[in-house]
Enzyme design. Structure first.
Site, PDB file in Angstrom:
ATOM      1  N   GLY A 283     -66.497  17.749  -2.333  1.00 31.82           N
ATOM      2  CA  GLY A 283     -65.905  16.826  -3.287  1.00 31.82           C
ATOM      3  C   GLY A 283     -66.172  17.314  -4.695  1.00 31.82           C
ATOM      4  O   GLY A 283     -67.148  18.029  -4.936  1.00 31.82           O
TER       5      GLY A 283
ATOM      6  N   GLN B   2     -66.982  16.991 -13.830  1.00 34.02           N
ATOM      7  CA  GLN B   2     -67.826  18.143 -13.475  1.00 34.02           C
ATOM      8  C   GLN B   2     -67.198  19.438 -13.971  1.00 34.02           C
ATOM      9  O   GLN B   2     -67.886  20.435 -14.179  1.00 34.02           O
ATOM     10  CB  GLN B   2     -68.024  18.232 -11.961  1.00 34.02           C
ATOM     11  CG  GLN B   2     -68.875  17.096 -11.407  1.00 34.02           C
ATOM     12  CD  GLN B   2     -69.026  17.239  -9.901  1.00 34.02           C
ATOM     13  OE1 GLN B   2     -68.136  16.865  -9.147  1.00 34.02           O
ATOM     14  NE2 GLN B   2     -70.148  17.787  -9.475  1.00 34.02           N
TER      15      GLN B   2
ATOM     16  N   CYS C 115     -75.346  17.805  -4.981  1.00 34.81           N
ATOM     17  CA  CYS C 115     -74.267  17.750  -5.962  1.00 34.81           C
ATOM     18  C   CYS C 115     -74.069  19.127  -6.562  1.00 34.81           C
ATOM     19  O   CYS C 115     -75.047  19.814  -6.860  1.00 34.81           O
ATOM     20  CB  CYS C 115     -74.641  16.744  -7.049  1.00 34.81           C
ATOM     21  SG  CYS C 115     -73.416  16.597  -8.352  1.00 34.81           S
ATOM     22  N   LEU C 116     -72.817  19.527  -6.742  1.00 32.99           N
ATOM     23  CA  LEU C 116     -72.538  20.848  -7.319  1.00 32.99           C
ATOM     24  C   LEU C 116     -73.038  20.957  -8.757  1.00 32.99           C
ATOM     25  O   LEU C 116     -73.193  22.056  -9.277  1.00 32.99           O
ATOM     26  CB  LEU C 116     -71.034  21.145  -7.269  1.00 32.99           C
ATOM     27  CG  LEU C 116     -70.432  21.287  -5.864  1.00 32.99           C
ATOM     28  CD1 LEU C 116     -68.925  21.468  -5.943  1.00 32.99           C
ATOM     29  CD2 LEU C 116     -71.068  22.439  -5.108  1.00 32.99           C
TER      30      LEU C 116
ATOM     31  N   HIS D  74     -69.908   8.929  -4.146  1.00 30.43           N
ATOM     32  CA  HIS D  74     -70.576   9.915  -5.006  1.00 30.43           C
ATOM     33  C   HIS D  74     -69.620  10.404  -6.097  1.00 30.43           C
ATOM     34  O   HIS D  74     -69.976  10.462  -7.278  1.00 30.43           O
ATOM     35  CB  HIS D  74     -71.060  11.078  -4.114  1.00 30.43           C
ATOM     36  CG  HIS D  74     -71.707  12.214  -4.844  1.00 30.43           C
ATOM     37  ND1 HIS D  74     -73.014  12.582  -4.637  1.00 30.43           N
ATOM     38  CD2 HIS D  74     -71.219  13.085  -5.761  1.00 30.43           C
ATOM     39  CE1 HIS D  74     -73.311  13.619  -5.413  1.00 30.43           C
ATOM     40  NE2 HIS D  74     -72.229  13.951  -6.102  1.00 30.43           N
ATOM     41  N   GLU D  75     -68.386  10.743  -5.696  1.00 33.73           N
ATOM     42  CA  GLU D  75     -67.428  11.289  -6.677  1.00 33.73           C
ATOM     43  C   GLU D  75     -66.958  10.218  -7.661  1.00 33.73           C
ATOM     44  O   GLU D  75     -66.794  10.498  -8.853  1.00 33.73           O
ATOM     45  CB  GLU D  75     -66.221  11.922  -5.965  1.00 33.73           C
ATOM     46  CG  GLU D  75     -66.550  13.071  -5.011  1.00 33.73           C
ATOM     47  CD  GLU D  75     -67.439  14.149  -5.609  1.00 33.73           C
ATOM     48  OE1 GLU D  75     -67.445  14.351  -6.836  1.00 33.73           O
ATOM     49  OE2 GLU D  75     -68.174  14.791  -4.829  1.00 33.73           O
TER      50      GLU D  75
ATOM     51  N   HIS E 245     -69.304   9.742 -10.470  1.00 34.52           N
ATOM     52  CA  HIS E 245     -69.190  10.744 -11.545  1.00 34.52           C
ATOM     53  C   HIS E 245     -68.243  10.253 -12.643  1.00 34.52           C
ATOM     54  O   HIS E 245     -68.429  10.573 -13.814  1.00 34.52           O
ATOM     55  CB  HIS E 245     -68.630  12.063 -10.992  1.00 34.52           C
ATOM     56  CG  HIS E 245     -69.664  12.989 -10.420  1.00 34.52           C
ATOM     57  ND1 HIS E 245     -70.685  13.509 -11.167  1.00 34.52           N
ATOM     58  CD2 HIS E 245     -69.811  13.514  -9.183  1.00 34.52           C
ATOM     59  CE1 HIS E 245     -71.428  14.313 -10.398  1.00 34.52           C
ATOM     60  NE2 HIS E 245     -70.919  14.323  -9.184  1.00 34.52           N
TER      61      HIS E 245
HETATM   62 ZN   LIG Z   1     -71.708  15.337  -7.573  1.00 36.87          ZN
END
Ligand SMILES: [Zn+2]
Length: 174
Positions: A46, A51, A96-97, A138-139, A142
């Site tokens: 995701g 991000q 998380c990226l 989660h997304e 953000h």
């Molecule tokens: Zn994340």
């Protein structure tokens, strides 16, 4: 298409609230395609537009069967996603990226219903449970400037930020 540079914690842009998408044109389609490519090449399951440094309410998630080792990623784009129903709870280990070298268990809703728009502005609804419900929550977080670290105990979070600072200082010296 191109791969976006992913912002890393503690970049302050990751704590900003994203704006509603109001223009459904070629620019939005290009951004969504870049986000899908970025998510796949990371690899991740995701990615939210902030991000990639774009403060817009746009996320991409991989809706393929994540348990299947031979899976091909199937990116699904959600524009202006909103959780309209949520039930139950589950604990899932998240990463998380934008947060390097840290994973932690987080409590989330078990089942959710999300309303969103597609790249042409058409409304649609997604029902999700289990891992997909975690990824969507989660997304969507953000987009409100919330990282999963904020759902982790203060002690665990401060241990992580201390080790991150130490590593950075070491890198700066070497
Ligand atoms: Zn994340």
């Amino acid at each position: 298409m191109s791969v976006l540079k992913i912002l890393k914690y503690p970049d302050p842009r990751l704590n900003e609230e994203s704006l509603d998408v109001e223009e459904f044109g070629e620019d939005l389609k290009a951004l969504a395609a870049d986000m899908a490519e970025t998510m796949i090449s990371a690899p991740g399951v995701g990615l939210a537009a902030p991000q990639g440094g774009k403060l817009l309410r746009l996320i991409v998630v991989d809706r393929s069967d994540l348990e299947d080792e031979d899976r091909e990623p199937e990116p699904m784009v959600l524009v202006n996603p909103e959780i309209v129903r949520a039930e139950g709870s589950q604990i899932f280990k998240e990463g998380c990226l934008s947060v390097d070298d840290f994973q932690s268990e987080v409590t989330r809703y078990m089942e959710i219903e999300v309303e969103a728009q597609d790249l042409d502005g058409n409304l649609f609804t997604v029902e999700a449970e289990g891992r997909m419900a975690v990824i969507l929550q989660h997304e969507i977080d953000h987009l409100d400037g919330v990282l999963f670290l904020e759902h982790v105990s203060p002690l665990k979070r401060s241990m992580y930020t201390t080790s991150l600072l130490k590593r950075r200082n070491k890198d700066a010296k070497s």
